[in-house]
Design a protein around this motif. Structure first.
Motif, PDB file in Angstrom:
ATOM      1  N   TYR A 192       0.839  -1.198   0.000  1.00 18.77           N
ATOM      2  CA  TYR A 192       0.000   0.000   0.000  1.00 18.77           C
ATOM      3  C   TYR A 192       0.872   1.246   0.000  1.00 18.77           C
ATOM      4  O   TYR A 192       1.970   1.251   0.554  1.00 18.77           O
ATOM      5  CB  TYR A 192      -0.876   0.065   1.266  1.00 18.77           C
ATOM      6  N   LEU A 193       0.335   2.313  -0.586  1.00 18.26           N
ATOM      7  CA  LEU A 193       0.833   3.668  -0.381  1.00 18.26           C
ATOM      8  C   LEU A 193      -0.073   4.244   0.694  1.00 18.26           C
ATOM      9  O   LEU A 193      -1.299   4.261   0.537  1.00 18.26           O
ATOM     10  CB  LEU A 193       0.740   4.492  -1.663  1.00 18.26           C
ATOM     11  N   VAL A 194       0.514   4.697   1.802  1.00 23.35           N
ATOM     12  CA  VAL A 194      -0.285   5.093   2.956  1.00 23.35           C
ATOM     13  C   VAL A 194      -0.099   6.581   3.253  1.00 23.35           C
ATOM     14  O   VAL A 194       1.029   7.086   3.304  1.00 23.35           O
ATOM     15  CB  VAL A 194       0.107   4.266   4.200  1.00 23.35           C
ATOM     16  N   THR A 195      -1.223   7.271   3.448  1.00 23.30           N
ATOM     17  CA  THR A 195      -1.249   8.642   3.953  1.00 23.30           C
ATOM     18  C   THR A 195      -2.184   8.648   5.156  1.00 23.30           C
ATOM     19  O   THR A 195      -2.875   7.658   5.396  1.00 23.30           O
ATOM     20  CB  THR A 195      -1.751   9.639   2.884  1.00 23.30           C
ATOM     21  N   PRO A 196      -2.267   9.729   5.904  1.00 24.99           N
ATOM     22  CA  PRO A 196      -3.173   9.723   7.066  1.00 24.99           C
ATOM     23  C   PRO A 196      -4.644   9.496   6.693  1.00 24.99           C
ATOM     24  O   PRO A 196      -5.390   8.916   7.478  1.00 24.99           O
ATOM     25  CB  PRO A 196      -2.981  11.111   7.676  1.00 24.99           C
ATOM     26  N   GLN A 197      -5.073   9.900   5.497  1.00 25.95           N
ATOM     27  CA  GLN A 197      -6.474   9.788   5.110  1.00 25.95           C
ATOM     28  C   GLN A 197      -6.784   8.574   4.233  1.00 25.95           C
ATOM     29  O   GLN A 197      -7.900   8.072   4.248  1.00 25.95           O
ATOM     30  CB  GLN A 197      -6.945  11.044   4.372  1.00 25.95           C
ATOM     31  N   TYR A 198      -5.822   8.111   3.440  1.00 20.13           N
ATOM     32  CA  TYR A 198      -6.078   7.041   2.472  1.00 20.13           C
ATOM     33  C   TYR A 198      -4.940   6.043   2.468  1.00 20.13           C
ATOM     34  O   TYR A 198      -3.795   6.375   2.770  1.00 20.13           O
ATOM     35  CB  TYR A 198      -6.199   7.604   1.043  1.00 20.13           C
ATOM     36  N   ARG A 199      -5.303   4.852   2.064  1.00 17.87           N
ATOM     37  CA  ARG A 199      -4.282   3.889   1.678  1.00 17.87           C
ATOM     38  C   ARG A 199      -4.705   3.355   0.314  1.00 17.87           C
ATOM     39  O   ARG A 199      -5.894   3.116   0.064  1.00 17.87           O
ATOM     40  CB  ARG A 199      -4.090   2.784   2.704  1.00 17.87           C
ATOM     41  N   GLN A 200      -3.722   3.258  -0.558  1.00 23.20           N
ATOM     42  CA  GLN A 200      -3.996   2.812  -1.917  1.00 23.20           C
ATOM     43  C   GLN A 200      -3.163   1.575  -2.209  1.00 23.20           C
ATOM     44  O   GLN A 200      -1.952   1.552  -1.932  1.00 23.20           O
ATOM     45  CB  GLN A 200      -3.661   3.909  -2.923  1.00 23.20           C
ATOM     46  N   THR A 201      -3.823   0.559  -2.772  1.00 26.23           N
ATOM     47  CA  THR A 201      -3.078  -0.638  -3.141  1.00 26.23           C
ATOM     48  C   THR A 201      -2.136  -0.310  -4.288  1.00 26.23           C
ATOM     49  O   THR A 201      -2.414   0.553  -5.123  1.00 26.23           O
ATOM     50  CB  THR A 201      -4.032  -1.772  -3.570  1.00 26.23           C
ATOM     51  N   ILE A 202      -1.000  -0.979  -4.290  1.00 28.96           N
ATOM     52  CA  ILE A 202      -0.032  -0.844  -5.371  1.00 28.96           C
ATOM     53  C   ILE A 202       0.446  -2.253  -5.716  1.00 28.96           C
ATOM     54  O   ILE A 202       0.744  -3.044  -4.829  1.00 28.96           O
ATOM     55  CB  ILE A 202       1.135   0.100  -5.000  1.00 28.96           C
ATOM     56  N   GLU A 203       0.469  -2.555  -6.993  1.00 28.82           N
ATOM     57  CA  GLU A 203       0.916  -3.869  -7.444  1.00 28.82           C
ATOM     58  C   GLU A 203       2.440  -3.900  -7.418  1.00 28.82           C
ATOM     59  O   GLU A 203       3.093  -3.004  -7.947  1.00 28.82           O
ATOM     60  CB  GLU A 203       0.402  -4.132  -8.857  1.00 28.82           C
ATOM     61  N   VAL A 204       2.990  -4.943  -6.808  1.00 28.49           N
ATOM     62  CA  VAL A 204       4.436  -5.128  -6.762  1.00 28.49           C
ATOM     63  C   VAL A 204       4.732  -6.501  -7.351  1.00 28.49           C
ATOM     64  O   VAL A 204       4.322  -7.515  -6.794  1.00 28.49           O
ATOM     65  CB  VAL A 204       4.977  -5.010  -5.318  1.00 28.49           C
ATOM     66  N   GLU A 205       5.424  -6.525  -8.494  1.00 22.63           N
ATOM     67  CA  GLU A 205       5.667  -7.787  -9.182  1.00 22.63           C
ATOM     68  C   GLU A 205       6.600  -8.720  -8.424  1.00 22.63           C
ATOM     69  O   GLU A 205       6.425  -9.924  -8.456  1.00 22.63           O
ATOM     70  CB  GLU A 205       6.231  -7.531 -10.583  1.00 22.63           C
ATOM     71  N   ASP A 206       7.617  -8.180  -7.777  1.00 21.71           N
ATOM     72  CA  ASP A 206       8.563  -9.012  -7.040  1.00 21.71           C
ATOM     73  C   ASP A 206       8.865  -8.387  -5.691  1.00 21.71           C
ATOM     74  O   ASP A 206       8.375  -8.835  -4.674  1.00 21.71           O
ATOM     75  CB  ASP A 206       9.844  -9.221  -7.858  1.00 21.71           C
ATOM     76  N   ALA A 207       9.686  -7.365  -5.668  1.00 21.00           N
ATOM     77  CA  ALA A 207      10.024  -6.653  -4.434  1.00 21.00           C
ATOM     78  C   ALA A 207       9.831  -5.162  -4.681  1.00 21.00           C
ATOM     79  O   ALA A 207       9.942  -4.686  -5.810  1.00 21.00           O
ATOM     80  CB  ALA A 207      11.468  -6.942  -4.026  1.00 21.00           C
ATOM     81  N   ALA A 208       9.559  -4.426  -3.616  1.00 22.15           N
ATOM     82  CA  ALA A 208       9.307  -2.993  -3.742  1.00 22.15           C
ATOM     83  C   ALA A 208      10.570  -2.205  -4.110  1.00 22.15           C
ATOM     84  O   ALA A 208      10.489  -1.129  -4.694  1.00 22.15           O
ATOM     85  CB  ALA A 208       8.711  -2.448  -2.447  1.00 22.15           C
ATOM     86  N   PHE A 209      11.728  -2.746  -3.758  1.00 23.04           N
ATOM     87  CA  PHE A 209      13.001  -2.056  -3.997  1.00 23.04           C
ATOM     88  C   PHE A 209      13.979  -3.020  -4.650  1.00 23.04           C
ATOM     89  O   PHE A 209      13.810  -4.234  -4.602  1.00 23.04           O
ATOM     90  CB  PHE A 209      13.619  -1.592  -2.668  1.00 23.04           C
ATOM     91  N   LEU A 210      15.041  -2.453  -5.216  1.00 19.23           N
ATOM     92  CA  LEU A 210      16.186  -3.224  -5.695  1.00 19.23           C
ATOM     93  C   LEU A 210      17.417  -2.780  -4.927  1.00 19.23           C
ATOM     94  O   LEU A 210      17.613  -1.568  -4.731  1.00 19.23           O
ATOM     95  CB  LEU A 210      16.449  -2.978  -7.185  1.00 19.23           C
ATOM     96  N   ALA A 211      18.229  -3.725  -4.500  1.00 17.02           N
ATOM     97  CA  ALA A 211      19.538  -3.404  -3.931  1.00 17.02           C
ATOM     98  C   ALA A 211      20.513  -3.425  -5.098  1.00 17.02           C
ATOM     99  O   ALA A 211      20.658  -4.446  -5.779  1.00 17.02           O
ATOM    100  CB  ALA A 211      19.929  -4.414  -2.867  1.00 17.02           C
ATOM    101  N   VAL A 212      21.158  -2.283  -5.356  1.00 19.18           N
ATOM    102  CA  VAL A 212      21.961  -2.134  -6.570  1.00 19.18           C
ATOM    103  C   VAL A 212      23.463  -2.038  -6.315  1.00 19.18           C
ATOM    104  O   VAL A 212      24.248  -1.978  -7.259  1.00 19.18           O
ATOM    105  CB  VAL A 212      21.485  -0.915  -7.397  1.00 19.18           C
ATOM    106  N   ASP A 213      23.866  -2.036  -5.041  1.00 14.49           N
ATOM    107  CA  ASP A 213      25.292  -2.005  -4.709  1.00 14.49           C
ATOM    108  C   ASP A 213      25.455  -2.453  -3.267  1.00 14.49           C
ATOM    109  O   ASP A 213      24.517  -2.364  -2.467  1.00 14.49           O
ATOM    110  CB  ASP A 213      25.864  -0.594  -4.902  1.00 14.49           C
TER     111      ASP A 213
END
Length: 184
Positions: free
Chosen positions: A80-101
């Motif tokens: 989810y993307l969360v704010t004090p008033q709303y939360r919105q679903t977000i599709e994540v295919e694998d992981a939310a972040f990439l470790a690049v180094d």
């Protein structure tokens, strides 16, 4: 206000990385309990690209801003993307972040994410091996249930570190030991 890109991970000491981690101020999404939920029309692809309504988000500052609002439900795994008033679903295919180094110093491993954030692996940010022994995937816990998948070059850096330590394909960081071979 302009965004200052952090220096290259290789040029930083572990203490400097820890100072940058401590200086990052993030919204308290774990304390927000919005009543309303909707669909964000956003997706994070397996390669780390963020999309809105099918188009890539090309402004890194926007991606960093949205990433600071990410939270993953521990029960159903939904992001989810969360704010004090709303939360919105977000599709994540694998992981939310990439470790690049990655950088190894003393008994700690510091990682740079695709959002220019730094994370030091340890008990609060464990490494997890997934997949199978022939095609492993390594994930780093980032925050609020979200993880970063190590990209190929970072995985190879980590594997070299594991082999250099004692040849067992395991690493130690922050006093915790992590096996880099997925359970069969």
């Amino acid at each position: 206000m302009a965004y200052d890109i952090p220096p290259d991970l290789a040029s930083l000491s572990l203490l400097e990385v820890a100072d940058l981690v401590a200086a990052r101020k993030l919204p308290p999404v774990e304390r927000w309990q919005p009543e309303h939920t909707s669909y964000s029309e956003m997706r994070i692809a397996a390669d780390g690209t963020w999309y809105h309504r099918g188009s890539p988000i090309t402004r890194p500052a926007m991606v960093r801003a949205f990433a600071s609002l990410l939270w993953r439900d521990p029960v159903d795994g939904q992001h989810y993307l969360v704010t004090p008033q709303y939360r919105q679903t977000i599709e994540v295919e694998d992981a939310a972040f990439l470790a690049v180094d990655m950088r190894a110093e003393e008994d700690s491993l510091a990682f740079r994410l695709n959002t220019d954030e730094f994370v030091i692996a340890g008990p609060d940010h464990p490494l997890r091996a997934a997949g199978d022994p022939d095609s492993p995937a390594i994930y780093l816990a980032v925050r609020h249930g979200c993880e970063a998948r190590l990209d190929r070059s970072t995985w190879l850096q980590l594997a070299e570190q594991g082999l250099a330590d004692d040849g067992s394909l395991s690493v130690t960081s922050g006093g915790a030991e992590f096996d880099l071979v997925p359970a069969a």
